[in-house]
Design a protein around this motif. Structure first.
Motif, mmCIF file in Angstrom:
data_model
loop_
_atom_site.group_PDB
_atom_site.id
_atom_site.type_symbol
_atom_site.label_atom_id
_atom_site.label_comp_id
_atom_site.label_asym_id
_atom_site.label_seq_id
_atom_site.Cartn_x
_atom_site.Cartn_y
_atom_site.Cartn_z
ATOM 1 N N ASP A 90 0.831 -1.198 0.000
ATOM 2 C CA ASP A 90 0.000 0.000 0.000
ATOM 3 C C ASP A 90 0.872 1.258 0.000
ATOM 4 N N TYR A 130 2.579 1.657 -3.426
ATOM 5 C CA TYR A 130 1.637 2.203 -4.401
ATOM 6 C C TYR A 130 1.434 3.703 -4.187
ATOM 7 N N ASN A 139 -3.355 -6.011 -2.762
ATOM 8 C CA ASN A 139 -4.391 -5.325 -3.533
ATOM 9 C C ASN A 139 -4.154 -5.578 -5.025
ATOM 10 N N GLN A 186 -4.923 -4.014 -7.552
ATOM 11 C CA GLN A 186 -4.540 -2.804 -8.297
ATOM 12 C C GLN A 186 -3.037 -2.582 -8.297
ATOM 13 N N GLY A 187 -2.361 -3.143 -7.294
ATOM 14 C CA GLY A 187 -0.932 -2.889 -7.171
ATOM 15 C C GLY A 187 -0.064 -4.052 -7.552
ATOM 16 N N GLN A 218 0.803 -7.106 -10.703
ATOM 17 C CA GLN A 218 0.627 -7.577 -12.072
ATOM 18 C C GLN A 218 1.351 -8.909 -12.230
ATOM 19 N N ARG A 230 4.073 -0.473 -8.221
ATOM 20 C CA ARG A 230 3.465 -1.790 -8.368
ATOM 21 C C ARG A 230 4.473 -2.924 -8.195
#
Length: 299
Positions: free
Chosen positions: A59, A62, A93, A95-96, A98, A127
């Protein structure tokens, strides 16, 4: 956790016989006196707590938007790459984070240099990027199956050069140094499963109907090339374990311990970056106060 037993020492000639796939190090001394089931339970608790703290660091990573983390996973079949990624990154998360799994290159990818498709997938700042297999396939699978090299769109003098592997080691080292110099931290994990443990896992895939889908005849054919792969891996570790991006050779015969080691490396790497939430400027504080007043006036 002391990671020295797992690191392929930069500049040294690496032999995989020096890395025990069943090694357990780094847990508390008292824990080693526990039974196997108790030790697995203890490890599960540590991993659960570690994943929670990883989420906190992610977190901040990010929010700060300065660093990125690239984790590469290489292994022989059935070593546990997929399950390790699943368990270690379970609390992150989406979103963070890949995840990219690289298969055989497409016609478009073969029309570019061999690093092109990997460079496109490097994570953005803030990320965590995960490569399930990576550009190291170009000095592993392609080296064991040199007919694959002949299919690449390279000039003959390059394809037939005796120096091509050394050249690629240098290119990969330079690529990783470039990433690190730009705030993209590179972590490289080799999940070191023994040949006997791989056989047991293959048999399990054959015996359990719910695991049949994981099995491929190609896996057994590749297993017959075990020694060639081990030689190729040793050459990779010898030439590409660097001070800026060392290889972690992680014991993989016990999946529960393997996951704990990977999580610990990622956690301690993030902890060492000094990540913090961005400081709020006086101007922003004033805007926040105004927003608060507007909301309070509604009540």
């Amino acid at each position: 956790m002391n990671f020295d037993p797992f690191i392929a020492k930069p500049g040294a000639r690496i032999k995989l016989k020096d890395f025990d796939p069943r090694l357990i190090r780094g847990v508390e001394e008292g824990d080693l006196k526990l039974s196997k089931s108790e030790l697995k339970q203890r490890s599960s608790e540590l991993l659960t707590n570690g994943v929670k703290r990883l989420a906190e660091f992610q977190d901040k990573l990010y929010a700060q938007n300065t660093y990125a983390l690239l984790c590469l996973f290489q292994a022989m079949d059935a070593a546990g790459k997929d399950s390790t990624i699943k368990h270690v990154m379970s609390g992150i998360n989406p979103q963070g984070c890949q995840v990219f799994s690289f298969k055989q290159p497409s016609a478009e990818e073969l029309d570019h240099d061999y690093l092109w498709r990997y460079a496109k997938a490097v994570p953005e700042r803030g990320r965590i990027g995960i490569f399930n297999r990576s550009y190291y396939e170009e000095v592993l699978v392609v080296r064991v199956h040199q007919e694959l090299l002949q299919r690449q769109q390279l000039p003959d003098k390059l394809k037939n050069s005796k120096k091509i592997w050394q050249q690629r080691f240098e290119e990969i080292n330079n690529f990783e140094k470039y990433l690190v110099n730009n705030g993209i931290i590179v972590l490289k994990f080799f999940l070191n499963v023994s040949k006997e443990e791989q056989r047991k896992r293959f048999m399990e895939r054959l015996d359990l109907p719910e695991k049949n889908w994981k099995f491929s005849v190609t896996d057994v054919k590749e297993r017959q090339l075990w020694d060639q792969y081990m030689n190729a891996y040793e050459d990779v570790f010898t030439h590409t374990s660097t001070e800026w991006a060392p290889w972690y050779i992680v014991p993989a015969d016990r999946k529960w311990y393997m996951r704990l080691v990977v999580a610990a490396v990622i956690y301690q790497t993030l902890a060492g970056l000094g990540l913090e939430y961005p400081e709020v400027t006086e101007e922003t504080k004033k805007a926040l106060a105004e927003a608060r007043q507007l909301l309070e006036d509604e009540s």
